[in-house]
Design a protein around this motif. Structure first.
Motif, PDB file in Angstrom:
ATOM      1  N   GLN A  21       4.298  11.776   3.257  1.00 31.08           N
ATOM      2  CA  GLN A  21       4.192  10.654   4.184  1.00 31.08           C
ATOM      3  C   GLN A  21       3.132  10.975   5.221  1.00 31.08           C
ATOM      4  O   GLN A  21       2.890  12.130   5.560  1.00 31.08           O
ATOM      5  CB  GLN A  21       5.533  10.379   4.862  1.00 31.08           C
ATOM      6  CG  GLN A  21       5.993  11.458   5.818  1.00 31.08           C
ATOM      7  CD  GLN A  21       7.295  11.121   6.508  1.00 31.08           C
ATOM      8  OE1 GLN A  21       8.323  10.966   5.847  1.00 31.08           O
ATOM      9  NE2 GLN A  21       7.253  11.010   7.839  1.00 31.08           N
ATOM     10  N   SER A  25       2.561   5.346   5.996  1.00 28.52           N
ATOM     11  CA  SER A  25       2.483   5.299   4.530  1.00 28.52           C
ATOM     12  C   SER A  25       3.279   6.453   3.922  1.00 28.52           C
ATOM     13  O   SER A  25       3.444   7.501   4.545  1.00 28.52           O
ATOM     14  CB  SER A  25       1.030   5.390   4.067  1.00 28.52           C
ATOM     15  OG  SER A  25       0.267   4.321   4.592  1.00 28.52           O
ATOM     16  N   LEU A  27       4.563   8.135  -0.262  1.00 34.67           N
ATOM     17  CA  LEU A  27       4.664   8.068  -1.718  1.00 34.67           C
ATOM     18  C   LEU A  27       5.864   8.901  -2.151  1.00 34.67           C
ATOM     19  O   LEU A  27       6.041  10.032  -1.702  1.00 34.67           O
ATOM     20  CB  LEU A  27       3.402   8.625  -2.394  1.00 34.67           C
ATOM     21  CG  LEU A  27       2.108   7.814  -2.332  1.00 34.67           C
ATOM     22  CD1 LEU A  27       1.001   8.559  -3.079  1.00 34.67           C
ATOM     23  CD2 LEU A  27       2.287   6.417  -2.903  1.00 34.67           C
ATOM     24  N   SER A  61      -5.661  13.057   4.058  1.00 32.51           N
ATOM     25  CA  SER A  61      -5.099  11.766   3.690  1.00 32.51           C
ATOM     26  C   SER A  61      -4.199  11.941   2.481  1.00 32.51           C
ATOM     27  O   SER A  61      -4.319  12.922   1.734  1.00 32.51           O
ATOM     28  CB  SER A  61      -6.214  10.754   3.359  1.00 32.51           C
ATOM     29  OG  SER A  61      -6.918  11.164   2.192  1.00 32.51           O
ATOM     30  N   GLU A  63      -4.467  10.175  -0.039  1.00 31.44           N
ATOM     31  CA  GLU A  63      -5.388  10.003  -1.172  1.00 31.44           C
ATOM     32  C   GLU A  63      -5.927  11.333  -1.677  1.00 31.44           C
ATOM     33  O   GLU A  63      -6.212  11.495  -2.864  1.00 31.44           O
ATOM     34  CB  GLU A  63      -6.552   9.083  -0.765  1.00 31.44           C
ATOM     35  CG  GLU A  63      -6.190   7.628  -0.592  1.00 31.44           C
ATOM     36  CD  GLU A  63      -5.545   7.310   0.754  1.00 31.44           C
ATOM     37  OE1 GLU A  63      -5.190   6.144   0.971  1.00 31.44           O
ATOM     38  OE2 GLU A  63      -5.415   8.241   1.580  1.00 31.44           O
TER      39      GLU A  63
END
Length: 520
Positions: A21, A25, A27, A61, A63
């Protein structure tokens, strides 16, 4: 095998557990596995295959972690570089890695363009952000994801390359440490056991993911346990303490400098840190005074470890198994690793004597990518990795850090460890932090100098500090020069930058200034 299985295997049974996290955001393990698969397919469709290099030039990030596991799936090589790299460093990394894709942000494009122009290398640019249409040769990160198909991780040899980590150099260009799927997976699983990460842990990672400490030692080890990574773009002592107080963090790992900054905040205002169950220290020699104070504030032992980008883990202190470990120790040798302490002739030293640490284990690097001379200088003909650090082994099997060979101050033919001197200085109530270096001297070869930060804008009383330190260490180790500064120079990893500190001390000495506040 494939390192991507680290996440995939856990996602099969715990797909709804949060893997990472950041801000608002997050996942889950299922989403991290699915996202990395979709990106892997897109990378393949973009012509990326086995052994191709993918560079990332951006801040931390979610990403970044998705990309790392996507790259692993297809057998390509991930090559992150720190956002602080300037043209010379970036140009070296580009010419060394020769990436097909470079993932970056719009605010890094100017430096990246200069780096590419410097090398003449042509690479496709993938933008993580921006609202306008991509320019020539550019692609949106979101457009790389495939919405159909599957990508089973490529079955590669344990020695297959996975990662090039460009270590932070203070006296030379960064070294391109090439690491394999086997080393990365073994290292993650071994750190998980050595530091006791568990599925219920929420590990704050504020280290840059361009370094192995953040990307591998912390994030991948947390994934090996099924824990949650609480990712931060960069370290902030106040925000770290606020996250701990809010109950979002149960485990934290940092360098000595990071803990020193947290301590300074804690001495100004209270934070409830009772939710923190584990605290780890590594990457930088400890300041004994600061450690004692931060441990008292947190109510926890700082569990240490010792390793290097070229080989990890090596030594570690486990939060529960090593509760009786000696103060200031680096821990015991991690199972599967061999460690020797040797003298200047490569002969083993006796217990209690300092020697350079030589390492051999499953977490060793493959080589310095395309730098055979550097590789030969670092690895012996029999496969031992030279660390450059001097350690001492006790009769109980625990190891103590002595100093880095490159940082030793030689005054009148006698070796002085700057870490020991820093600890003595920082024991003074008026000193918040210090960095010690050697300055050239026509008679003694080198003299000891220190840059210090005083607490609450107190003036520097050089005579009082000198007298105080003289009671704690031998007189020849006491700094001959003391300079008050506003901050301690640090490298991109957050560690004290002694090369820069030496430059500052040299400049201040030339100005014959030892009192007052100095900015740099």
């Amino acid at each position: 095998m494939n390192h991507a299985e680290l996440v995939i295997s856990y996602a099969r049974t715990h797909c709804d557990r949060v893997a990472v996290q950041m801000d608002g955001s997050a996942l889950t393990y299922g989403e991290l596995a699915a996202s990395s698969e979709a990106l892997a397919i897109g990378l393949q469709q973009a012509g990326i295959g086995l052994g191709d290099r993918i560079m990332m030039f951006a801040e931390n990030s979610i990403e970044c972690l998705v990309l790392y596991h996507a790259v692993a799936r297809i057998g390509a090589v991930f090559t992150p570089v720190h956002v602080s790299f300037r043209v010379q460093e970036l140009a070296y990394a580009i010419s060394n890695a020769r990436p097909k894709l470079i993932v970056t942000t719009t605010d890094q494009l100017d430096v990246l363009d200069m780096g590419l122009n410097e090398t003449g290398h042509d690479a496709r640019i993938v933008l993580l952000n921006g609202t306008g249409a991509p320019g020539a040769g550019q692609t949106r990160y979101s457009d790389l994801f495939s919405r159909s198909g599957s990508c089973v991780p490529v079955d590669v040899s344990p020695k297959h390359p996975l990662l090039i980590s460009y270590t932070s150099g203070t006296t030379s260009l960064p070294k391109p440490v090439l690491r394999s799927h086997g080393a990365e997976t073994w290292s993650a699983q071994s750190y998980q056991k050595a530091w006791g990460f568990e599925s219920g842990d929420r590990l704050l990672v504020a280290m840059s993911l361009s370094w192995v400490y953040g990307l591998c030692s912390l994030c991948q080890s947390a994934f090996a346990a099924g824990a949650t990574v609480v990712l931060e773009p960069k370290f902030s002592p106040t925000r770290t303490l606020a996250l701990i107080e809010a109950g979002q963090v149960t485990a934290f790992a940092g360098t000595m400098s990071m803990y020193a900054m947290m301590l300074n905040i804690l001495e100004e205002r209270p934070f409830d840190t009772s939710s923190l169950r584990k605290a780890f220290l590594g990457g930088e020699p400890r300041n004994e005074v600061a450690v004692e104070k931060i441990e008292a504030r947190l109510g926890l032992r700082l569990c240490e470890g010792w390793a290097m980008t070229e080989s990890f883990p090596v030594l570690a202190v486990h939060p529960t198994r090593d509760r009786q470990a000696p103060v200031a120790c680096l821990g015991r040798v991690v199972p599967g690793v061999e460690l020797r302490l040797v003298d200047g002739n490569g002969q083993d030293v006796a217990d209690g004597e300092p020697g350079e640490a030589w390492v051999k284990g499953p977490g060793d690097f493959l080589e310095y990518s395309d730098e055979p001379e550097l590789t030969d200088a670092r690895r012996t003909s029999s496969g031992w990795v030279r660390s450059g650090d001097l350690l001492r082994r006790g009769d109980d099997g625990y190891y103590i850090f002595v100093t880095r060979q490159s940082e030793i101050i030689i005054r009148g033919g006698v070796n002085i460890s700057p870490v020991e001197v820093e600890s003595a200085i920082c024991a003074h109530a008026d000193i918040a932090d210090a960095v010690v270096v050697g300055l050239p001297d026509s008679v003694l070869g080198e003299i000891v100098a220190a840059l210090v930060i005083t607490r609450s804008d107190k003036p520097l009383d050089a005579e009082a500090i000198t007298a105080f330190v003289s009671e704690r260490i031998a007189r020849f180790k006491v700094p001959a020069k003391l300079f008050r500064v506003e901050s301690i120079p640090a490298g991109t990893t957050g560690k004290k930058n002694r090369t820069e500190a030496r430059k500052i001390a040299t400049l201040l000495e030339a100005e014959a200034v030892q009192v007052g506040v100095h900015k740099f």
